[in-house]
Scaffold this active site. Structure first.
Site, PDB file in Angstrom:
ATOM      1  N   CYS A   1       0.800  -1.034  -0.051  1.00 54.04           N
ATOM      2  CA  CYS A   1      -0.043  -0.061  -0.044  1.00 54.04           C
ATOM      3  C   CYS A   1       0.762   1.194   0.126  1.00 54.04           C
ATOM      4  O   CYS A   1       0.395   2.328  -0.439  1.00 54.04           O
ATOM      5  CB  CYS A   1      -0.826  -0.060   1.223  1.00 54.04           C
ATOM      6  SG  CYS A   1      -1.726  -1.300   1.301  1.00 54.04           S
TER       7      CYS A   1
ATOM      8  N   HIS B   1      -3.443   6.967   2.864  1.00 52.38           N
ATOM      9  CA  HIS B   1      -3.705   5.891   2.564  1.00 52.38           C
ATOM     10  C   HIS B   1      -5.065   5.586   3.062  1.00 52.38           C
ATOM     11  O   HIS B   1      -5.318   5.917   4.095  1.00 52.38           O
ATOM     12  CB  HIS B   1      -2.700   4.705   3.166  1.00 52.38           C
ATOM     13  CG  HIS B   1      -3.188   3.480   2.814  1.00 52.38           C
ATOM     14  ND1 HIS B   1      -3.788   3.047   1.618  1.00 52.38           N
ATOM     15  CD2 HIS B   1      -3.266   2.295   3.528  1.00 52.38           C
ATOM     16  CE1 HIS B   1      -3.964   1.777   1.546  1.00 52.38           C
ATOM     17  NE2 HIS B   1      -3.700   1.137   2.794  1.00 52.38           N
TER      18      HIS B   1
ATOM     19  N   ASN C   1     -10.102  -0.062   0.361  1.00 58.11           N
ATOM     20  CA  ASN C   1      -8.912  -0.191   0.390  1.00 58.11           C
ATOM     21  C   ASN C   1      -8.237  -0.732  -1.017  1.00 58.11           C
ATOM     22  O   ASN C   1      -8.353  -2.162  -1.289  1.00 58.11           O
ATOM     23  CB  ASN C   1      -8.274  -1.255   1.630  1.00 58.11           C
ATOM     24  CG  ASN C   1      -6.741  -0.947   1.663  1.00 58.11           C
ATOM     25  OD1 ASN C   1      -5.941  -0.707   0.701  1.00 58.11           O
ATOM     26  ND2 ASN C   1      -6.162  -1.293   2.842  1.00 58.11           N
TER      27      ASN C   1
HETATM   28  O1  UT7 Z   1      -3.574  -1.676   3.849  1.00 68.08           O
HETATM   29  C1  UT7 Z   1      -3.553  -2.375   4.964  1.00 68.08           C
HETATM   30  C2  UT7 Z   1      -4.613  -3.449   5.172  1.00 68.08           C
HETATM   31  N1  UT7 Z   1      -5.398  -3.682   6.472  1.00 68.08           N
HETATM   32  C3  UT7 Z   1      -5.604  -2.757   7.330  1.00 68.08           C
HETATM   33  O2  UT7 Z   1      -5.429  -1.812   7.041  1.00 68.08           O
HETATM   34  C4  UT7 Z   1      -6.384  -3.387   8.314  1.00 68.08           C
HETATM   35  C5  UT7 Z   1      -6.537  -2.458   9.434  1.00 68.08           C
HETATM   36  N2  UT7 Z   1      -7.318  -2.800  10.555  1.00 68.08           N
HETATM   37  C6  UT7 Z   1      -8.661  -2.537  10.359  1.00 68.08           C
HETATM   38  O3  UT7 Z   1      -9.265  -1.787   9.522  1.00 68.08           O
HETATM   39  C7  UT7 Z   1      -9.800  -2.877  11.429  1.00 68.08           C
HETATM   40  O4  UT7 Z   1      -8.991  -3.653  12.390  1.00 68.08           O
HETATM   41  C8  UT7 Z   1     -10.735  -3.839  10.984  1.00 68.08           C
HETATM   42  C9  UT7 Z   1     -11.781  -3.438  10.078  1.00 68.08           C
HETATM   43  C10 UT7 Z   1     -10.024  -5.182  10.092  1.00 68.08           C
HETATM   44  C11 UT7 Z   1     -11.528  -4.652  12.045  1.00 68.08           C
HETATM   45  O5  UT7 Z   1     -12.130  -3.560  12.962  1.00 68.08           O
HETATM   46  P1  UT7 Z   1     -11.806  -3.688  14.586  1.00 68.08           P
HETATM   47  O6  UT7 Z   1     -12.559  -2.672  14.985  1.00 68.08           O
HETATM   48  O7  UT7 Z   1     -10.509  -3.504  14.681  1.00 68.08           O
HETATM   49  O8  UT7 Z   1     -12.586  -4.966  14.740  1.00 68.08           O
HETATM   50  P2  UT7 Z   1     -11.990  -6.228  15.480  1.00 68.08           P
HETATM   51  O9  UT7 Z   1     -10.681  -6.953  14.700  1.00 68.08           O
HETATM   52  O10 UT7 Z   1     -11.557  -5.639  17.010  1.00 68.08           O
HETATM   53  O11 UT7 Z   1     -13.058  -7.251  15.761  1.00 68.08           O
HETATM   54  C12 UT7 Z   1     -14.176  -6.564  16.725  1.00 68.08           C
HETATM   55  C13 UT7 Z   1     -15.424  -7.736  16.664  1.00 68.08           C
HETATM   56  C14 UT7 Z   1     -14.902  -9.147  16.655  1.00 68.08           C
HETATM   57  O12 UT7 Z   1     -15.785 -10.148  17.393  1.00 68.08           O
HETATM   58  P3  UT7 Z   1     -15.537 -10.299  18.966  1.00 68.08           P
HETATM   59  O13 UT7 Z   1     -14.356 -11.216  18.750  1.00 68.08           O
HETATM   60  O14 UT7 Z   1     -15.687  -9.174  19.570  1.00 68.08           O
HETATM   61  O15 UT7 Z   1     -16.727 -11.140  19.237  1.00 68.08           O
HETATM   62  C15 UT7 Z   1     -14.860  -9.665  15.282  1.00 68.08           C
HETATM   63  O16 UT7 Z   1     -14.795 -11.042  15.005  1.00 68.08           O
HETATM   64  O17 UT7 Z   1     -15.820  -7.542  15.090  1.00 68.08           O
HETATM   65  C16 UT7 Z   1     -15.980  -8.868  14.602  1.00 68.08           C
HETATM   66  N3  UT7 Z   1     -15.978  -8.715  13.399  1.00 68.08           N
HETATM   67  C17 UT7 Z   1     -16.871  -8.383  12.333  1.00 68.08           C
HETATM   68  N4  UT7 Z   1     -18.264  -8.432  12.621  1.00 68.08           N
HETATM   69  C18 UT7 Z   1     -19.048  -7.962  11.517  1.00 68.08           C
HETATM   70  C19 UT7 Z   1     -14.872  -8.696  12.417  1.00 68.08           C
HETATM   71  N5  UT7 Z   1     -15.225  -8.437  10.984  1.00 68.08           N
HETATM   72  C20 UT7 Z   1     -16.601  -8.277  10.966  1.00 68.08           C
HETATM   73  C21 UT7 Z   1     -17.476  -7.945  10.129  1.00 68.08           C
HETATM   74  N6  UT7 Z   1     -18.551  -7.838  10.296  1.00 68.08           N
HETATM   75  N7  UT7 Z   1     -16.856  -7.853   8.787  1.00 68.08           N
END
Ligand code: UT7
Length: 333
Positions: A118, A260, A290
């Site tokens: 990225c 980004h 993204n």
């Molecule tokens: O270019 C670089 C590429 N990558 C990135 O930039 C990724 C950077 N990270 C992020 O953007 C975020 O961490 C995410 C969008 C991937 C995830 O958001 P978050 O607020 O960090 O969520 P989390 O991983 O802390 O998950 C919170 C909850 C989890 O459930 P539990 O364990 O609390 O019960 C996940 O299983 O949200 C759940 N979850 C979802 N729920 C509904 C994860 N993905 C989803 C989803 N829909 N798509």
């Protein structure tokens, strides 16, 4: 070439291209256990564009490049070097830059892919600036392009909601004496120690394609989202701090930040760190998601074309990505 004289670089044209097909949050609700509300709240993304069957990275690059050349008032024959930043080349060999050179009908010029995920476009723009600065080349085409959807597992809700396909391009040209555009400072870094946060395991010498690779889904991107989030905010803030410090410019003098576009909450956290209000930040994530190496350059093109970005303004570009790579550029547009 005069070896002592140096020149300033100027973005003489920008262009971008998003494939026609759109995948919305409502479409994803039917594919994985997620909701429109969750995706909007946690990422700021509503839609992503997906390349058509047979539409490859060099095709997207071609359309963006043609638009950038047109905006610059140049033709493909004027291009002295082609850089394509991509994590999703048409194929491992030949490089996508050579394929683009041929499709564009450009001269047989230096054509190089930049692999920095990225951060690739920001890296590419810095590389191009060095060649313009020394007087080696007058017009460099810098492309950020991705067709990521083949590397996304549409059964995994934490990754498939994020990524889309797109391309953007700029022509970086030698500034004329009466044009005050300039790349003031840049800062790039790569930290392999945390490389496991975001990987595409298969397809290289470490893990060539095999039946097992496909069965295990090792041809799909894998990431530790929460940790990447933290490092994204940290590294982009560090890089922005370094370029501002190097040019002794306070954040208040930045006209536009073009970050980004990975997650709107990452962007907001970086802006907050510098006390820069969000109305000075170019955010285009809602309609494209993204798109890795393409995000910064597509956002730049959109803001140039709709008149937000004007000549004489100070721009702060910043990105982070797999590697972990990161970088920033401070420039006068
Ligand atoms: O270019 C670089 C590429 N990558 C990135 O930039 C990724 C950077 N990270 C992020 O953007 C975020 O961490 C995410 C969008 C991937 C995830 O958001 P978050 O607020 O960090 O969520 P989390 O991983 O802390 O998950 C919170 C909850 C989890 O459930 P539990 O364990 O609390 O019960 C996940 O299983 O949200 C759940 N979850 C979802 N729920 C509904 C994860 N993905 C989803 C989803 N829909 N798509």
């Amino acid at each position: 070439m005069n070896s002592t004289k140096t020149y300033r670089s100027r973005i003489s044209g920008t262009g971008s291209y998003l494939p026609e097909k759109v995948l919305t949050n409502h479409d994803l609700e039917k594919m994985v256990d997620t909701s429109h509300e969750w995706i909007m709240e946690r990422t700021g993304i509503y839609a992503r564009h997906i390349a058509a069957d047979g539409e490859v990275t060099s095709d997207l690059s071609l359309k963006a490049s043609q638009r950038a050349l047109e905006a610059a008032g140049l033709t493909a024959q004027d291009v002295d070097m082609i850089l394509v930043a991509t994590a999703s080349p048409d194929q491992p060999m030949p490089n996508t830059a050579c394929i683009l050179q041929h499709k564009l009908g450009a001269r047989t010029c230096m054509s190089l892919d930049i692999s920095a995920a990225c951060s690739g476009f920001v890296y590419g723009l810095v590389v191009a600036d060095q060649f313009v600065r020394t007087g080696a080349y007058k017009h460099v085409l810098v492309v950020g392009a991705e067709v990521l959807h083949p590397y996304v597992n549409y059964k995994e809700r934490d990754t498939c909601i994020l990524f889309g396909d797109a391309a953007g391009a700029v022509v970086l040209s030698r500034a004329e004496e009466d044009q005050d555009s300039e790349i003031y400072s840049f800062f790039l870094q790569g930290d392999g120690a945390i490389g496991d946060l975001f990987v595409l395991p298969a397809g290289g010498s470490a893990l060539p394609f095999s039946k097992e690779v496909l069965e295990n889904g090792q041809h799909y991107v894998r990431m530790k989202g929460r940790e990447i989030f933290k490092h994204a905010v940290r590294t982009m803030s560090e890089c922005c701090h370094e370029v501002l410090r190097a040019h002794n410019m306070p954040p208040s003098e930045v006209s536009w930040v073009i970050p980004h576009q990975a997650n709107v909450r990452i962007i907001e956290a970086v802006a907050k760190h510098f006390g820069i209000s969000m109305d000075k930040v170019v955010v285009e994530i809602e309609d494209m998601g993204n798109t890795s190496a393409a995000t910064v350059v597509v956002a730049l093109d959109k803001a140039v074309r709709d008149g937000r970005i004007q000549r004489g303004q100070n721009l702060l570009l910043t990105a982070f990505g797999a590697g972990i790579t990161s970088g920033a550029i401070l420039m006068r547009y």
